[in-house]
Design a protein around this motif. Structure first.
Motif, PDB file in Angstrom:
ATOM      1  N   VAL A 117      41.300   2.921  61.099  1.00  0.00           N
ATOM      2  CA  VAL A 117      40.348   2.626  60.231  1.00  0.00           C
ATOM      3  C   VAL A 117      41.000   1.624  59.246  1.00  0.00           C
ATOM      4  O   VAL A 117      41.910   2.170  58.821  1.00  0.00           O
ATOM      5  CB  VAL A 117      39.498   3.532  59.672  1.00  0.00           C
ATOM      6  N   VAL A 118      40.756   0.352  58.964  1.00  0.00           N
ATOM      7  CA  VAL A 118      41.287  -0.512  57.916  1.00  0.00           C
ATOM      8  C   VAL A 118      40.355  -0.149  56.553  1.00  0.00           C
ATOM      9  O   VAL A 118      39.198  -0.337  56.634  1.00  0.00           O
ATOM     10  CB  VAL A 118      41.292  -1.867  58.209  1.00  0.00           C
ATOM     11  N   LEU A 119      41.008   0.101  55.418  1.00  0.00           N
ATOM     12  CA  LEU A 119      40.263   0.345  54.254  1.00  0.00           C
ATOM     13  C   LEU A 119      40.842  -0.589  53.487  1.00  0.00           C
ATOM     14  O   LEU A 119      42.056  -0.604  53.004  1.00  0.00           O
ATOM     15  CB  LEU A 119      40.905   1.761  53.660  1.00  0.00           C
ATOM     16  N   ILE A 135      48.799   4.754  56.781  1.00  0.00           N
ATOM     17  CA  ILE A 135      49.861   3.661  56.734  1.00  0.00           C
ATOM     18  C   ILE A 135      49.477   3.007  55.318  1.00  0.00           C
ATOM     19  O   ILE A 135      48.397   2.451  55.201  1.00  0.00           O
ATOM     20  CB  ILE A 135      49.781   2.662  57.718  1.00  0.00           C
ATOM     21  N   VAL A 136      50.250   3.249  54.255  1.00  0.00           N
ATOM     22  CA  VAL A 136      49.972   2.927  52.942  1.00  0.00           C
ATOM     23  C   VAL A 136      50.598   1.359  52.733  1.00  0.00           C
ATOM     24  O   VAL A 136      51.895   1.319  52.800  1.00  0.00           O
ATOM     25  CB  VAL A 136      50.398   3.689  51.749  1.00  0.00           C
ATOM     26  N   ASN A 137      49.869   0.547  52.394  1.00  0.00           N
ATOM     27  CA  ASN A 137      50.413  -0.683  52.235  1.00  0.00           C
ATOM     28  C   ASN A 137      50.360  -1.208  50.802  1.00  0.00           C
ATOM     29  O   ASN A 137      49.033  -1.592  50.328  1.00  0.00           O
ATOM     30  CB  ASN A 137      49.441  -1.690  53.031  1.00  0.00           C
ATOM     31  N   GLU A 161      45.489   1.830  54.332  1.00  0.00           N
ATOM     32  CA  GLU A 161      45.190   1.481  53.217  1.00  0.00           C
ATOM     33  C   GLU A 161      45.720   0.110  52.731  1.00  0.00           C
ATOM     34  O   GLU A 161      47.012  -0.177  52.691  1.00  0.00           O
ATOM     35  CB  GLU A 161      45.352   2.330  52.117  1.00  0.00           C
ATOM     36  N   ALA A 162      45.072  -1.394  52.980  1.00  0.00           N
ATOM     37  CA  ALA A 162      45.534  -2.187  52.958  1.00  0.00           C
ATOM     38  C   ALA A 162      45.820  -2.755  51.207  1.00  0.00           C
ATOM     39  O   ALA A 162      44.991  -2.325  50.400  1.00  0.00           O
ATOM     40  CB  ALA A 162      44.671  -3.636  53.410  1.00  0.00           C
ATOM     41  N   SER A 163      46.826  -3.480  50.966  1.00  0.00           N
ATOM     42  CA  SER A 163      46.979  -4.017  49.574  1.00  0.00           C
ATOM     43  C   SER A 163      45.733  -4.697  49.091  1.00  0.00           C
ATOM     44  O   SER A 163      44.910  -5.384  49.844  1.00  0.00           O
ATOM     45  CB  SER A 163      48.224  -5.094  49.682  1.00  0.00           C
ATOM     46  N   GLY A 164      45.454  -4.598  47.877  1.00  0.00           N
ATOM     47  CA  GLY A 164      44.461  -5.317  47.111  1.00  0.00           C
ATOM     48  C   GLY A 164      44.475  -6.854  47.422  1.00  0.00           C
ATOM     49  O   GLY A 164      43.435  -7.445  46.944  1.00  0.00           O
ATOM     50  N   LEU A 175      40.522   7.243  49.681  1.00  0.00           N
ATOM     51  CA  LEU A 175      41.308   7.839  50.626  1.00  0.00           C
ATOM     52  C   LEU A 175      41.665   9.193  50.215  1.00  0.00           C
ATOM     53  O   LEU A 175      41.560  10.057  51.310  1.00  0.00           O
ATOM     54  CB  LEU A 175      42.597   6.842  50.788  1.00  0.00           C
ATOM     55  N   ASN A 176      42.150   9.313  49.074  1.00  0.00           N
ATOM     56  CA  ASN A 176      42.162  10.771  48.594  1.00  0.00           C
ATOM     57  C   ASN A 176      40.889  11.754  48.804  1.00  0.00           C
ATOM     58  O   ASN A 176      41.114  12.873  49.233  1.00  0.00           O
ATOM     59  CB  ASN A 176      42.298  10.844  47.155  1.00  0.00           C
TER      60      ASN A 176
END
Length: 382
Positions: free
Chosen positions: A12-14, A41-43, A99-102, A26-27
């Motif tokens: 899943v892409v967030l 995967i934290v971006n 979790e994609a960068s903003g 996410l939390n």
């Protein structure tokens, strides 16, 4: 028919612009995973990995990709390296969240996942988080948000407690216009039902009884009853519709239904029986947004042959969905039994031709990588 595949892990892409509440959401998922093993995967954007620190310890497998956005700093082969780590059997993960960068381009992340050569993953959808209180200002600063919403599978209109009811309705209508068929749900503090994104894991009794105290346990203890008071209301933002049929589905009509599925229908999961179309296999169905995938699986001996589906969405018409699926059932003349030997698999040449639309969305095994490019792309734009 193609051989059945092993279980694949949804990814899943967030996504969402800075401050929209992605990490909070996410939390929330990590606190309420109910035994589901989540790989993250934290971006992060920048050299100080604040987001990585926020989720550190809450999950068994966390990969941080600092110093830039994932879609620019990592090509598809490098992303595969991280996914390979998280999909190892020893990790025993049920779902992976990026979790994609903003400042990331979510469409590029989706393309990278669809281009991945890792056979153990399955696209799980693009979730775009929107700050309701800052939506208009965000569009002024970042007009590309319109493009991001257009490719989202699910939009979470977050921080709705900071706007009035009339404003919230205006925002929902505007976001719905920009996101097209995507489901749009409202949330406060990123609190959505995890079952919107992934299925709860079913583990053998006692599998995790002997283990260390995790950060998740501490978070639950800290939240106390105040968190539990609202747990039963998470489902209010969406609807789950069940459908069961002991009559096989007509493949052509079923594909027409899937091709025209209504706006707001986010996920479809379950199994389809195509009768004479393929007597050897049932077809596991995974649809999220515009992505569609079938996986043929042999019928077990003495297994009752049913089509069983669950549809999840926001603002959907449950009765219309069930009526639409009922109309997809094969007529007796279209599902002949006399003269057909189940051991032959496909019953008739016409039955085989009727399955072509379904087979377009069956991923080939790695040793059969000569699949035309247009077929591969079709899985993302069903």
């Amino acid at each position: 028919m193609p051989p059945p595949r092993t279980q694949q892990i949804p990814v899943v892409v967030l996504a969402g612009f800075l401050g929209s509440g992605k990490t909070t959401l996410l939390n929330h998922l990590l606190r309420n995973r109910a035994g589901t093993r989540i790989g993250v995967i934290v971006n992060d954007f920048g050299s100080i990995e604040i987001d990585a620190m926020t989720v550190a310890g809450q999950v068994g497998s966390t990969v941080s990709l600092g110093n830039g956005c994932l879609c620019c700093a990592v090509d598809a082969s490098e992303l595969d390296t991280f996914l390979e780590t998280l999909t190892r059997p020893s990790a025993r993960l049920d779902v992976i969240v990026i979790e994609a960068s903003g400042l990331a381009e979510p469409q590029e992340l989706v393309r990278m996942l669809l281009a991945s050569e890792n056979p153990h993953i399955l696209y799980g959808g693009l979730v775009e988080v929107v700050d309701a209180a800052e939506f208009d200002a965000t569009r002024e600063r970042h007009p590309e948000i319109d493009r991001h919403l257009a490719v989202a599978d699910l939009v979470v209109l977050n921080k709705t407690d900071r706007v009035g009811e009339a404003e919230q309705e205006r925002l929902r209508e505007r976001v719905a216009e920009l996101s097209g068929p995507a489901a749009v749900i409202s949330a406060v503090h990123g609190r959505i039902d995890p079952e919107l994104l992934f299925d709860p894991a079913l583990r053998p009794d006692g599998e995790e009884k002997i283990r260390q105290l995790t950060f998740e346990d501490l978070l639950r203890e800290e939240a106390g009853h105040a968190h539990e008071d609202h747990a039963d209301h998470l489902h209010a933002a969406y609807e789950s519709v069940d459908f069961t049929s002991d009559t096989p589905m007509d493949p052509r009509r079923f594909m027409t239904f899937l091709d025209s599925r209504p706006e707001g229908l986010y996920r479809i999961k379950g199994f389809a029986d195509f009768g004479a179309g393929d007597r050897d296999n049932k077809y596991a169905l995974h649809a999220v947004g515009r992505f569609l995938r079938f996986v043929p699986q042999p019928w077990a001996r003495c297994e009752q042959r049913l089509t069983q589906l669950v549809m999840i969405g926001a603002g959907v018409d449950a009765g219309a969905l069930r009526d639409g699926l009922t109309a997809c059932r094969a007529e007796p003349a279209e599902n002949p039994v006399a003269g057909d030997d189940p051991a032959d698999g496909l019953g008739t040449p016409d039955a085989e031709r009727s399955m072509w639309g379904v087979l377009r969305y069956v991923q080939q095994e790695p040793e059969h990588e000569d699949v035309p490019g247009d077929v591969r792309e079709a899985t993302a734009e069903a």
